[in-house]
Design an enzyme around this catalytic site. Structure first.
Site, PDB file in Angstrom:
ATOM      1  N   SER A  45     -68.403 -86.411  14.591  1.00 49.05           N
ATOM      2  CA  SER A  45     -68.817 -86.023  15.925  1.00 49.05           C
ATOM      3  C   SER A  45     -69.054 -87.281  16.739  1.00 49.05           C
ATOM      4  O   SER A  45     -69.711 -88.211  16.289  1.00 49.05           O
ATOM      5  CB  SER A  45     -70.109 -85.206  15.860  1.00 49.05           C
ATOM      6  OG  SER A  45     -70.630 -85.029  17.157  1.00 49.05           O
ATOM      7  N   SER A  46     -68.529 -87.317  17.947  1.00 44.38           N
ATOM      8  CA  SER A  46     -68.750 -88.476  18.808  1.00 44.38           C
ATOM      9  C   SER A  46     -70.146 -88.457  19.411  1.00 44.38           C
ATOM     10  O   SER A  46     -70.641 -89.464  19.882  1.00 44.38           O
ATOM     11  CB  SER A  46     -67.702 -88.507  19.926  1.00 44.38           C
ATOM     12  OG  SER A  46     -67.771 -87.315  20.690  1.00 44.38           O
ATOM     13  N   LYS A  51     -72.778 -85.137  11.976  1.00 43.80           N
ATOM     14  CA  LYS A  51     -72.316 -83.771  12.237  1.00 43.80           C
ATOM     15  C   LYS A  51     -70.846 -83.637  11.837  1.00 43.80           C
ATOM     16  O   LYS A  51     -70.075 -84.565  11.974  1.00 43.80           O
ATOM     17  CB  LYS A  51     -72.466 -83.437  13.715  1.00 43.80           C
ATOM     18  CG  LYS A  51     -72.013 -82.024  14.057  1.00 43.80           C
ATOM     19  CD  LYS A  51     -72.183 -81.756  15.544  1.00 43.80           C
ATOM     20  CE  LYS A  51     -71.813 -80.346  15.906  1.00 43.80           C
ATOM     21  NZ  LYS A  51     -70.396 -80.079  15.826  1.00 43.80           N
TER      22      LYS A  51
END
Length: 190
Positions: A45-46, A51
């Site tokens: 996740s960025s 995540k």
């Protein structure tokens, strides 16, 4: 060929809907619906370290988008075949074959790496059910519509289960409430 491409597009649209339903039901873990957990395939996740994004469903979306694009090209090519000369057959054939290849290549992977690993978040789903004011509907035959509506509204206002309110108010005994609002009975699990 245009109709066949259109059928592939219809399949793609349904697969996109399914993928998006899975993504939505997976949204969480502490906020969002989070009724299911999709397999963690790759971190990345960025926005949130640690995540796992629902990449298998996102990939299915992209494949569906490509198939829809392929169908658009087929549609335009089919209408460009004036007087049935069908000079656009190469682009039609190429796009249809690509759509078929995308589906036949990816769907087994999606089945194995996503669908087979879906886990229900049973406790969360059970809590959604227990705190849902719709359960007052099952009390209606016993206590009447108006009393059931009162309990439903109080359940919403106080964020308490219908069952607890009915017991505390003395409308139902614990045994009656357990019998009327038994989860397995409501879900038709025997």
């Amino acid at each position: 060929m245009s109709a066949f491409s259109g059928a592939l597009k219809e399949v793609a649209i349904e697969l996109i809907r399914i993928a998006n339903d899975l993504r939505l039901l997976n949204a969480g873990p502490t906020t969002g619906i989070s009724e299911i957990g999709l397999p963690s395939v790759q971190p990345g996740s960025s926005m949130m370290p640690g995540k796992y994004n629902p990449v298998m469903a996102e990939c299915l979306d992209m494949i569906g988008f490509q198939i829809i694009g392929n169908d658009t090209a087929v549609t335009l090519a089919a209408q460009a075949g004036q007087l049935e000369l069908n000079v656009m057959t190469p682009v039609i054939t190429s796009n249809i074959l690509e759509s078929i290849d995308l589906l036949t290549s990816y769907l087994p992977i999606f089945q194995k790496r996503c669908v087979e690993g879906i886990q229900a978040h049973e406790e969360r789903c059970k809590a959604y059910l227990e705190f849902n004011p719709i359960l007052a509907t099952f009390l209606t035959p016993k206590i009447g519509y108006l009393k059931a509506a009162e309990i439903a509204n109080e359940s919403l206002d106080r964020r308490l289960p219908v069952k607890d309110i009915a017991i505390v108010k003395g409308i139902l005994s614990k045994e009656e409430a357990d019998k009327l609002l038994k989860t397995e009975k409501l879900l038709k699990k025997n």
